[in-house]
Design an enzyme around this catalytic site. Sequence first.
Site, PDB file in Angstrom:
ATOM      1  N   LYS A 111     -23.749 -52.883 -75.734  1.00 25.56           N
ATOM      2  CA  LYS A 111     -23.496 -54.447 -75.812  1.00 25.56           C
ATOM      3  C   LYS A 111     -23.978 -54.364 -77.480  1.00 25.56           C
ATOM      4  O   LYS A 111     -24.156 -55.689 -77.900  1.00 25.56           O
ATOM      5  CB  LYS A 111     -24.829 -54.406 -75.093  1.00 25.56           C
ATOM      6  CG  LYS A 111     -24.312 -54.571 -73.708  1.00 25.56           C
ATOM      7  CD  LYS A 111     -25.634 -54.922 -72.662  1.00 25.56           C
ATOM      8  CE  LYS A 111     -25.000 -54.499 -71.034  1.00 25.56           C
ATOM      9  NZ  LYS A 111     -25.978 -54.094 -70.028  1.00 25.56           N
ATOM     10  N   LYS A 194      -6.179 -52.442 -62.601  1.00 26.49           N
ATOM     11  CA  LYS A 194      -7.110 -53.490 -61.393  1.00 26.49           C
ATOM     12  C   LYS A 194      -7.337 -54.937 -61.168  1.00 26.49           C
ATOM     13  O   LYS A 194      -7.480 -55.403 -62.676  1.00 26.49           O
ATOM     14  CB  LYS A 194      -8.458 -52.443 -60.357  1.00 26.49           C
ATOM     15  CG  LYS A 194      -9.257 -52.581 -61.806  1.00 26.49           C
ATOM     16  CD  LYS A 194     -10.866 -51.698 -60.499  1.00 26.49           C
ATOM     17  CE  LYS A 194     -11.020 -51.187 -61.737  1.00 26.49           C
ATOM     18  NZ  LYS A 194     -13.009 -50.672 -61.541  1.00 26.49           N
ATOM     19  N   LYS A 197     -12.186 -59.475 -63.495  1.00 25.05           N
ATOM     20  CA  LYS A 197     -12.757 -60.826 -64.074  1.00 25.05           C
ATOM     21  C   LYS A 197     -12.624 -60.602 -66.409  1.00 25.05           C
ATOM     22  O   LYS A 197     -12.049 -61.628 -67.103  1.00 25.05           O
ATOM     23  CB  LYS A 197     -14.059 -61.420 -63.877  1.00 25.05           C
ATOM     24  CG  LYS A 197     -14.950 -61.002 -64.937  1.00 25.05           C
ATOM     25  CD  LYS A 197     -16.163 -62.380 -64.755  1.00 25.05           C
ATOM     26  CE  LYS A 197     -17.458 -60.903 -64.151  1.00 25.05           C
ATOM     27  NZ  LYS A 197     -18.684 -61.540 -65.561  1.00 25.05           N
TER      28      LYS A 197
END
Length: 331
Positions: A111, A194, A197
């Site tokens: 992050k 897979k 989003k």
Amino acid sequence: METVVSGIRSTGNLHLGNYYGAIQNFVKMQHEYNCYFFIADLHSLTTHPTPADLHGNVKQVLVEYLAAGIDPERATIYVQSDVPEIAELYLYLNMNAYLGELERSTSFKDKVRGNPDNVNAGLLTYPVLMAADIIIHKATKVPVGKDQEQHLEMARTFANRFNRLYNKEFFPEPFAFNFSDNLVKIPGLDGKGKMGKSEGEGNAVYLSDSPEVIRKKVMRAVTDAGPTADNQEKPVEIQNLFDIIKVVSTPDTYTHFDDLYNTCQIRYGDLKKQLAEDIIIATAPIRERINDIANDAPYLRQVARHGAIKARESASKTIKEVREIIGFRSF
Ligand code: TRP
């Protein structure tokens, strides 16, 4: 009965991959375990959502989980911020969470790298809040994917540290939990991995997508030029479409297109048309429930209140004991 806790990120709609994978497992788990499923809205504050977005996202997630089959009479489904005991436990655990170990967390480093302008303390202590989420209910099982393994290890560390510090076997250790070994994996429409989003526009079909949007996305799915010899092995992008057919269509449909492929007569346009219609049929009941529940404010209010009451019953019992153990005693 063992206790299961899982936190649900409060952003992002459910897609087919979520539905046939994790959610179906949640739905089964609620019959076998004492389940606490919560929407992690406190965690989402690390990215500074606007009040309207925050509320809208929480509502959407709650609606979709209910529509997908989480039963508020079986599982305890609640909004994290409705349970202030979690924030209180987080504060206590923070006193024994060390800067070094928090900085070493892979997700924190990711992050920081991805968002160097917003390295706040909430981000650093994300794993502490997650530990509080879990051990507030003394849960032992946490149904999460590989990416959360390190967070769970930290949760065990904080639980054990508390026990050691106060010389009391109070919090049990929580472990990652694979409810089912053969989790159904739905591939994306981009011909690669897979469904997800973060994989780019059009890769995922959402449960809230309208039939028109579903048709558009499926018709744009990646295919190749077609087989050139009988019984050829399918390239990954074609296999992906067959994998989705296997889940949403009838066995006859699967065999029909498989035979056409194996005899080089397949027309991908026809396959995609059929696939889109079958996805629309398979998801229609959920889409309907999403719309119904989203428009039923009294029901949502009742579910959220009921969940908060049940979650707080368990959480306040733990906090009362924790306060006693720490030495906050009433005069
Ligand atoms: N970190 C989890 C995720 O990103 C969400 C989460 C927050 C969670 N608190 C939790 C998951 C507690 C399991 C238990 O998906």
